[in-house]
Every structure is written in C-alpha cells, then in structure tokens.
Design a protein around this motif. Sequence first.
Motif, short mmCIF file in Angstrom:
data_model
loop_
_atom_site.label_atom_id
_atom_site.label_comp_id
_atom_site.label_asym_id
_atom_site.label_seq_id
_atom_site.Cartn_x
_atom_site.Cartn_y
_atom_site.Cartn_z
N LEU A 160 3.33 -5.91 -2.83
CA LEU A 160 4.73 -6.06 -2.44
C LEU A 160 4.98 -5.52 -1.04
O LEU A 160 5.76 -6.09 -0.26
N ASN A 172 9.76 -9.49 -5.39
CA ASN A 172 10.61 -8.32 -5.40
C ASN A 172 10.05 -7.26 -6.34
O ASN A 172 9.05 -7.47 -7.02
N ALA A 173 10.76 -6.12 -6.37
CA ALA A 173 10.29 -4.99 -7.18
C ALA A 173 10.33 -5.30 -8.67
O ALA A 173 9.55 -4.73 -9.45
N THR A 231 2.41 -2.91 -6.28
CA THR A 231 3.22 -2.28 -5.23
C THR A 231 2.57 -2.49 -3.86
O THR A 231 3.27 -2.76 -2.87
#
Length: 369
Positions: free
Chosen positions: A232, A333-334, A229
């Motif tokens: 990201l 992306n997530a 995270t």
Amino acid sequence: MREWADFSVEERGGRVTVSITGPLVVSGIGLLDPQLRDYSESVQFVDISGATSVDTVGAWIVHRFAEEHGAEIVGASEVAEVLLEAVEESASTAAIIPPRPYIFGRVTEHVGKKVVEFLAGLRKNIGFLGALLIAFGSVMLHPRRFRMKALVRQMELVGVSSLPIIGLMSFLIGIVIAQQGAVQLQQFGAETLTVNLVGRITLRELGVLMTAIMVAGRSGSAFAAQIGTMQLTEEIDAMRTIGVSPMEALVIPRILAAVIMMPLLGFYASVVAIIGGAVIGDVMLGIPFLTFLARVQEVVPMYDFYVGMLKAPVFGLIIALSGCYQGMQVKGNAEEVGLRTTMAVVQAIFMVIVLDAFFAVFFTELGWG
C-alpha cells in the motif's frame, strides 16, 4: 426562531393556484414537503413569488409537485429559474428501488461470479507459486543473495514468540481431552485407556492441527498485514526499482521460517498437551504423573509421531503461502489490508483442515492408522 415554508390555495375563474411562501430551502421545508405530497386536488399554477429564498432541494420539491399535477410554475426569481431548469434537466423516471430479478437468475448469476472469481484466484495462486519457485532457484544459484538475518528474525517471530500462547493452548487441550475421555471411558471400566487417547490424538492430530490454526491466526495474518501495508505504501515497488526482488527479500524468509518452525512447534504442542493430560490423570484417575508419561511411550506407536511431523511442514507451507499471497494482492486503500488479512487466515485454516483430512485417509491406506 426557525421560519417554515407554507402554501395556500386560491381559485379564480375555475383555475386553482397554489401559492408557496417562506424559505424554500432544506432547513425550512420539513412541514411543506409532506403537505404537498398529500395534496391531491387539481392545480393549474404554482406561484413561488412569495418564496424568500430557494435552494436545490426546494426547487426539486416545487418541480415534483408541478409535474405530478401538470401545473405551471410562475413567479420564479432568476435564481429560482436557474435551479428549476437544473432540476428539470436532471430529473429521472427510473425507479428508486430497481426491480429485483427472479431467484433463478440471481442464484445463477451469483454462482457464475463465484466460479469466475475462483478460477481467477486459482490462476493467480499458480502464478505466485511459479514466481516463488523461480525466486528459490535464483537464490540457490546465488547463495550470497539469501537473507539469513531475515530468516532468523522470522523464525523468532513465528516460533519463539508463539511458544507461550501455543503452550498454554496445548496444555488446556490436553486437560480437556483427558478429562472428557476419562469420564466416558469410566463407564466401561477402561479409564486407563485415557493414556492411549491423549498420547495418540495429540501426537498424531490435535497437536499439529491446533498449532497450525494458531500459527495461521497469528503469523499468517501478520504476513498478510505486513506485506499488504508495504504494498500500500509502495515500498515493494521501490524495492523492485532498486533491483531487490520482493520474493527473495520478503516471501522466501517467511515461508522457510514457517516450514522450519512448524514441526518444532507441533512437537512442543504435543508434549505440553501430554503433560496436561498427565496432570489430569494424576488428579482424577490416580495415575502417577511419571507413570502416565512412561505409559505413553509404551502405547503410542512411533508412526503416530512420524505422521504428525510429516504434516507439520506442509501446514507451515500452506499458511505462509496464503499469508504472503494475500499480502501481495493488496491494492487501493487501507481497508483492503484488513480484507486480505482476513482472507489469508480463513484460506489457510480451510486448507489446513482439508489437507489434514486428506492425510488422515492417506496414512490410513498406508497402514499407519
């Protein structure tokens, strides 16, 4: 009320004309499309002067019908002409479903891709390990840069916070081993050997192994998700920009925490599993609780404890390395965070089981079997 497109057929002078009326739009061609597909007679002209409106889908259906029958489209408005030209330019003769290659080619290609991916992953893993060793060397040369608070926090998350779930799991495993072992050993009148079974298998193998699997699913996944995270949201890039090493700030505390806490958690799990076995021994076999524990001290050799404790920090290192590495690989992306987290857990559990098998053979060759 919805209006539907329709068609009619006229024949003049040996020439057949299909006249289409109504809205040639996506909401009005539901009945027309299958009718045109089923029409198999010869056609020379397709007249769309009666079409009240036309969109791209309607133009494509008319174009397809005319192409299949070698007919000429007439009566098109200016808007319809533009759409028909656009549809004609984008028309393709390629198959909707491409031909599937033969199984030999598919299997060879798939295996080749997996080999290339494995070698690329191996190279990246070695590079990550090298970066970690450099970071460790840098911290040893500059001890003031070591983040003690981060280490203590990670030790709490990896170790203290996992005590309840690991304790419950180990207690139940001890109960299952003792119960199933007693049932089988009773057939030979050797149910007292349940003490040996529970003591040796928990201290040597299952205590540490099940703890490693639990830590991989709990802490290894957390490492991958947290670092992924941050990757990201570009927090790691920001750390590099201000001169903070992500390896020193994020990776080293997590790896040290896992290496330090795994032996303690493994020992804790083994003790709780033995207590679970002692409870079953008291209930099912009539072996008093304290007698069961005293008997464990007599029948379990000390090297079983050493074997478990030697394996534990290696398992912790593998789990933390896998979680941190996969987290650092997050890009895009997530969804990548979830994929990398899953890969971290699977990779860690796989490596733990492989190493456990290696250690079993290794220690047996040393005479600690």
